[in-house]
Design a protein around this motif. Structure first.
Motif, PDB file in Angstrom:
ATOM      1  N   ALA A 220       0.838  -1.205   0.000  1.00  0.00           N
ATOM      2  CA  ALA A 220       0.000   0.000   0.000  1.00  0.00           C
ATOM      3  C   ALA A 220       0.873   1.256   0.000  1.00  0.00           C
ATOM      4  O   ALA A 220       0.549   2.245  -0.673  1.00  0.00           O
ATOM      5  CB  ALA A 220      -0.919  -0.008   1.218  1.00  0.00           C
ATOM      6  N   ASP A 221       1.971   1.228   0.749  1.00  0.00           N
ATOM      7  CA  ASP A 221       2.861   2.388   0.793  1.00  0.00           C
ATOM      8  C   ASP A 221       3.630   2.563  -0.514  1.00  0.00           C
ATOM      9  O   ASP A 221       3.844   3.683  -0.971  1.00  0.00           O
ATOM     10  CB  ASP A 221       3.865   2.241   1.947  1.00  0.00           C
ATOM     11  N   ASP A 222       4.033   1.448  -1.134  1.00  0.00           N
ATOM     12  CA  ASP A 222       4.863   1.510  -2.342  1.00  0.00           C
ATOM     13  C   ASP A 222       4.047   1.653  -3.626  1.00  0.00           C
ATOM     14  O   ASP A 222       4.588   2.058  -4.661  1.00  0.00           O
ATOM     15  CB  ASP A 222       5.733   0.253  -2.454  1.00  0.00           C
ATOM     16  N   GLY A 223       2.759   1.301  -3.579  1.00  0.00           N
ATOM     17  CA  GLY A 223       1.943   1.345  -4.787  1.00  0.00           C
ATOM     18  C   GLY A 223       2.266   0.240  -5.770  1.00  0.00           C
ATOM     19  O   GLY A 223       1.999   0.363  -6.975  1.00  0.00           O
ATOM     20  N   ILE A 224       2.818  -0.856  -5.273  1.00  0.00           N
ATOM     21  CA  ILE A 224       3.156  -2.015  -6.106  1.00  0.00           C
ATOM     22  C   ILE A 224       2.454  -3.226  -5.515  1.00  0.00           C
ATOM     23  O   ILE A 224       2.601  -3.518  -4.322  1.00  0.00           O
ATOM     24  CB  ILE A 224       4.682  -2.244  -6.147  1.00  0.00           C
ATOM     25  N   TYR A 225       1.688  -3.964  -6.345  1.00  0.00           N
ATOM     26  CA  TYR A 225       0.792  -4.995  -5.824  1.00  0.00           C
ATOM     27  C   TYR A 225       1.027  -6.349  -6.502  1.00  0.00           C
ATOM     28  O   TYR A 225       0.236  -6.780  -7.347  1.00  0.00           O
ATOM     29  CB  TYR A 225      -0.665  -4.566  -6.013  1.00  0.00           C
ATOM     30  N   PRO A 226       2.096  -7.038  -6.162  1.00  0.00           N
ATOM     31  CA  PRO A 226       2.339  -8.352  -6.776  1.00  0.00           C
ATOM     32  C   PRO A 226       1.250  -9.346  -6.379  1.00  0.00           C
ATOM     33  O   PRO A 226       0.727  -9.311  -5.263  1.00  0.00           O
ATOM     34  CB  PRO A 226       3.702  -8.753  -6.199  1.00  0.00           C
ATOM     35  N   ALA A 227       0.936 -10.224  -7.301  1.00  0.00           N
ATOM     36  CA  ALA A 227      -0.151 -11.196  -7.072  1.00  0.00           C
ATOM     37  C   ALA A 227       0.382 -12.451  -6.390  1.00  0.00           C
ATOM     38  O   ALA A 227       0.239 -13.567  -6.889  1.00  0.00           O
ATOM     39  CB  ALA A 227      -0.833 -11.538  -8.394  1.00  0.00           C
ATOM     40  N   ASP A 228       0.981 -12.270  -5.225  1.00  0.00           N
ATOM     41  CA  ASP A 228       1.592 -13.399  -4.534  1.00  0.00           C
ATOM     42  C   ASP A 228       0.558 -14.404  -4.023  1.00  0.00           C
ATOM     43  O   ASP A 228       0.845 -15.598  -3.911  1.00  0.00           O
ATOM     44  CB  ASP A 228       2.428 -12.900  -3.347  1.00  0.00           C
ATOM     45  N   GLU A 264     -14.210  -4.943  -8.924  1.00  0.00           N
ATOM     46  CA  GLU A 264     -14.476  -4.679 -10.344  1.00  0.00           C
ATOM     47  C   GLU A 264     -13.935  -3.317 -10.756  1.00  0.00           C
ATOM     48  O   GLU A 264     -13.398  -3.162 -11.857  1.00  0.00           O
ATOM     49  CB  GLU A 264     -15.976  -4.759 -10.595  1.00  0.00           C
ATOM     50  N   ARG A 265     -14.067  -2.330  -9.875  1.00  0.00           N
ATOM     51  CA  ARG A 265     -13.511  -1.009 -10.185  1.00  0.00           C
ATOM     52  C   ARG A 265     -11.998  -1.072 -10.314  1.00  0.00           C
ATOM     53  O   ARG A 265     -11.395  -0.412 -11.170  1.00  0.00           O
ATOM     54  CB  ARG A 265     -13.915  -0.016  -9.095  1.00  0.00           C
ATOM     55  N   ALA A 266     -11.360  -1.869  -9.441  1.00  0.00           N
ATOM     56  CA  ALA A 266      -9.907  -2.002  -9.515  1.00  0.00           C
ATOM     57  C   ALA A 266      -9.487  -2.692 -10.806  1.00  0.00           C
ATOM     58  O   ALA A 266      -8.490  -2.316 -11.436  1.00  0.00           O
ATOM     59  CB  ALA A 266      -9.399  -2.783  -8.303  1.00  0.00           C
ATOM     60  N   VAL A 267     -10.252  -3.709 -11.210  1.00  0.00           N
ATOM     61  CA  VAL A 267      -9.948  -4.401 -12.465  1.00  0.00           C
ATOM     62  C   VAL A 267     -10.102  -3.451 -13.644  1.00  0.00           C
ATOM     63  O   VAL A 267      -9.261  -3.410 -14.560  1.00  0.00           O
ATOM     64  CB  VAL A 267     -10.848  -5.637 -12.626  1.00  0.00           C
ATOM     65  N   THR A 268     -11.162  -2.653 -13.638  1.00  0.00           N
ATOM     66  CA  THR A 268     -11.388  -1.668 -14.703  1.00  0.00           C
ATOM     67  C   THR A 268     -10.231  -0.672 -14.773  1.00  0.00           C
ATOM     68  O   THR A 268      -9.871  -0.192 -15.848  1.00  0.00           O
ATOM     69  CB  THR A 268     -12.705  -0.924 -14.465  1.00  0.00           C
ATOM     70  N   ALA A 269      -9.634  -0.390 -13.599  1.00  0.00           N
ATOM     71  CA  ALA A 269      -8.501   0.537 -13.554  1.00  0.00           C
ATOM     72  C   ALA A 269      -7.192  -0.124 -13.974  1.00  0.00           C
ATOM     73  O   ALA A 269      -6.134   0.507 -13.915  1.00  0.00           O
ATOM     74  CB  ALA A 269      -8.365   1.119 -12.148  1.00  0.00           C
ATOM     75  N   GLY A 270      -7.267  -1.404 -14.361  1.00  0.00           N
ATOM     76  CA  GLY A 270      -6.084  -2.072 -14.873  1.00  0.00           C
ATOM     77  C   GLY A 270      -5.388  -3.004 -13.901  1.00  0.00           C
ATOM     78  O   GLY A 270      -4.253  -3.428 -14.148  1.00  0.00           O
ATOM     79  N   HIS A 271      -6.067  -3.379 -12.823  1.00  0.00           N
ATOM     80  CA  HIS A 271      -5.419  -4.201 -11.802  1.00  0.00           C
ATOM     81  C   HIS A 271      -5.917  -5.643 -11.778  1.00  0.00           C
ATOM     82  O   HIS A 271      -5.781  -6.324 -10.753  1.00  0.00           O
ATOM     83  CB  HIS A 271      -5.621  -3.567 -10.423  1.00  0.00           C
ATOM     84  N   GLY A 272      -6.466  -6.127 -12.871  1.00  0.00           N
ATOM     85  CA  GLY A 272      -6.942  -7.505 -12.886  1.00  0.00           C
ATOM     86  C   GLY A 272      -5.867  -8.518 -12.564  1.00  0.00           C
ATOM     87  O   GLY A 272      -6.130  -9.544 -11.926  1.00  0.00           O
ATOM     88  N   GLY A 273      -4.642  -8.235 -12.965  1.00  0.00           N
ATOM     89  CA  GLY A 273      -3.537  -9.142 -12.688  1.00  0.00           C
ATOM     90  C   GLY A 273      -2.769  -8.798 -11.439  1.00  0.00           C
ATOM     91  O   GLY A 273      -1.765  -9.444 -11.134  1.00  0.00           O
ATOM     92  N   SER A 274      -3.233  -7.778 -10.699  1.00  0.00           N
ATOM     93  CA  SER A 274      -2.549  -7.367  -9.475  1.00  0.00           C
ATOM     94  C   SER A 274      -3.036  -8.177  -8.284  1.00  0.00           C
ATOM     95  O   SER A 274      -4.053  -8.875  -8.349  1.00  0.00           O
ATOM     96  CB  SER A 274      -2.807  -5.872  -9.197  1.00  0.00           C
ATOM     97  N   GLY A 275      -2.331  -8.033  -7.157  1.00  0.00           N
ATOM     98  CA  GLY A 275      -2.755  -8.654  -5.919  1.00  0.00           C
ATOM     99  C   GLY A 275      -3.854  -7.858  -5.248  1.00  0.00           C
ATOM    100  O   GLY A 275      -4.195  -6.733  -5.647  1.00  0.00           O
ATOM    101  N   TYR A 276      -4.403  -8.434  -4.190  1.00  0.00           N
ATOM    102  CA  TYR A 276      -5.587  -7.854  -3.527  1.00  0.00           C
ATOM    103  C   TYR A 276      -5.304  -6.472  -2.947  1.00  0.00           C
ATOM    104  O   TYR A 276      -6.216  -5.641  -2.852  1.00  0.00           O
ATOM    105  CB  TYR A 276      -6.056  -8.792  -2.411  1.00  0.00           C
ATOM    106  N   ALA A 277      -4.067  -6.192  -2.584  1.00  0.00           N
ATOM    107  CA  ALA A 277      -3.741  -4.901  -1.974  1.00  0.00           C
ATOM    108  C   ALA A 277      -4.002  -3.728  -2.908  1.00  0.00           C
ATOM    109  O   ALA A 277      -4.093  -2.583  -2.453  1.00  0.00           O
ATOM    110  CB  ALA A 277      -2.283  -4.879  -1.517  1.00  0.00           C
ATOM    111  N   ALA A 278      -4.183  -4.001  -4.206  1.00  0.00           N
ATOM    112  CA  ALA A 278      -4.491  -2.920  -5.153  1.00  0.00           C
ATOM    113  C   ALA A 278      -5.804  -2.231  -4.823  1.00  0.00           C
ATOM    114  O   ALA A 278      -6.042  -1.098  -5.250  1.00  0.00           O
ATOM    115  CB  ALA A 278      -4.543  -3.472  -6.580  1.00  0.00           C
ATOM    116  N   LEU A 279      -6.658  -2.878  -4.027  1.00  0.00           N
ATOM    117  CA  LEU A 279      -7.928  -2.261  -3.640  1.00  0.00           C
ATOM    118  C   LEU A 279      -7.731  -0.995  -2.818  1.00  0.00           C
ATOM    119  O   LEU A 279      -8.646  -0.176  -2.710  1.00  0.00           O
ATOM    120  CB  LEU A 279      -8.783  -3.251  -2.837  1.00  0.00           C
ATOM    121  N   VAL A 280      -6.541  -0.808  -2.255  1.00  0.00           N
ATOM    122  CA  VAL A 280      -6.318   0.401  -1.475  1.00  0.00           C
ATOM    123  C   VAL A 280      -6.562   1.640  -2.317  1.00  0.00           C
ATOM    124  O   VAL A 280      -7.006   2.683  -1.809  1.00  0.00           O
ATOM    125  CB  VAL A 280      -4.893   0.405  -0.864  1.00  0.00           C
TER     126      VAL A 280
END
Length: 286
Positions: A220-228, A264-280
């Motif tokens: 959340a602090d770094d803005g990087i959301y690996p799909a671990d 769904e909003r996060a996926v629309t923003a391009g985070h479909g392949g990101s980890g759950y923390a992208a919801l922040v």
């Protein structure tokens, strides 16, 4: 025998009464005030002094702890001069009101710390209680030993609004966990499984999630959301299953629908392949 720093406690609800009791047990001369004076009877029997008005209570001690229903009530009870007094406000409220009170108390010659109690009343005065404070660090340092009678103290920063902000964040976290457990218990109830029987699995799940928080905080602090632990696309599929099954069972599906809408909003923003923390990023938006 009372030998500690004199303190005043304004407000004797469940929490205010616990605060005053903790000061009394630690040997502090304690003055109390409450709109309904009968609530002070037990404390007076234990050695507290009942003041006839908020102004009289404030005049009785250099440290004034306020714990009332809301910030409007705080404004009502902070009556009279505050010269030489430090007000520690442990009433729940908003950061903007905390900052406004800090300015008002300073105008009237006093010091101000805002605070939050991360404990139930029975824990106040024990090692299980944690209290957070915000406001000038030198002011907190001067009072740390006395405030330590209430529980472990944590100073969050010089901004008086930080305690209220942390309290709001923690309440959202608490409600999210409790709502999730109760929603899960409702789903299991349709299969004849009691909430008590679900408890061991639920507690283990909460512990597992707690273990993820350090990594989620970094992301959340770094803005990087690996799909671990799975992509948002994968989570979305599971969310759809929960909603479908809830509806078929006749269980309220509002909570999983909300979670799915955010995903769904996060996926629309391009985070479909990101980890759950992208919801922040969704929670940071209006």
């Amino acid at each position: 025998m009372h030998t500690g720093t004199p303190v005043t406690v304004l407000g004797l609800g469940l929490m205010g009464g616990a605060l005053a009791g903790a000061f009394l047990r630690a040997g502090h001369p304690t003055t109390v005030w409450n709109r309904t004076s009968a609530k002070a009877d037990d404390l007076v029997a234990r050695g507290a002094t009942l003041a006839g008005s908020p102004a009289a209570a404030i005049a009785a001690a250099p440290l004034v702890v306020v714990c009332v229903s809301d910030y409007d009530a705080v404004a009502d009870v902070l009556d009279g001069p505050l010269d030489g007094r430090v007000v520690v406000n442990l009433t729940s409220g908003t950061p903007s009101r905390a900052r406004a009170f800090a300015e008002e108390v300073a105008r009237r010659g006093g010091g101000y710390l805002d605070g939050g109690i991360m404990a139930v009343p029975d824990a106040v005065g024990t090692a299980d209680a944690v209290l957070v404070y915000s406001g000038p660090r030198p002011l907190y340092d001067a009072l740390e030993a006395t405030l330590g009678r209430l529980g472990a103290g944590l100073h969050l920063g010089d901004d008086p609004g930080l305690s209220a902000t942390h309290e709001m964040a923690t309440l959202v976290l608490m409600w999210g966990m409790l709502d999730g457990f109760l929603n899960g218990a409702a789903i299991l109830g349709t299969a004849g499984v009691s909430a008590t029987a679900y408890l061991p699995i639920a507690q283990r799940a909460v512990g597992t999630v707690a273990g993820w928080l350090p990594e989620y905080a970094r992301q959340a602090d770094d803005g990087i959301y690996p799909a671990d632990d799975g992509t948002l696309d994968t989570h979305l599929a599971a969310m759809a299953h929960v909603i479908e099954e809830s509806e078929s069972l006749g269980v309220n599906a509002q909570l999983p629908r909300l979670v799915k809408a955010l995903a769904e909003r996060a996926v629309t923003a391009g985070h479909g392949g990101s980890g759950y923390a992208a919801l922040v990023e969704q929670f940071r938006k209006p």
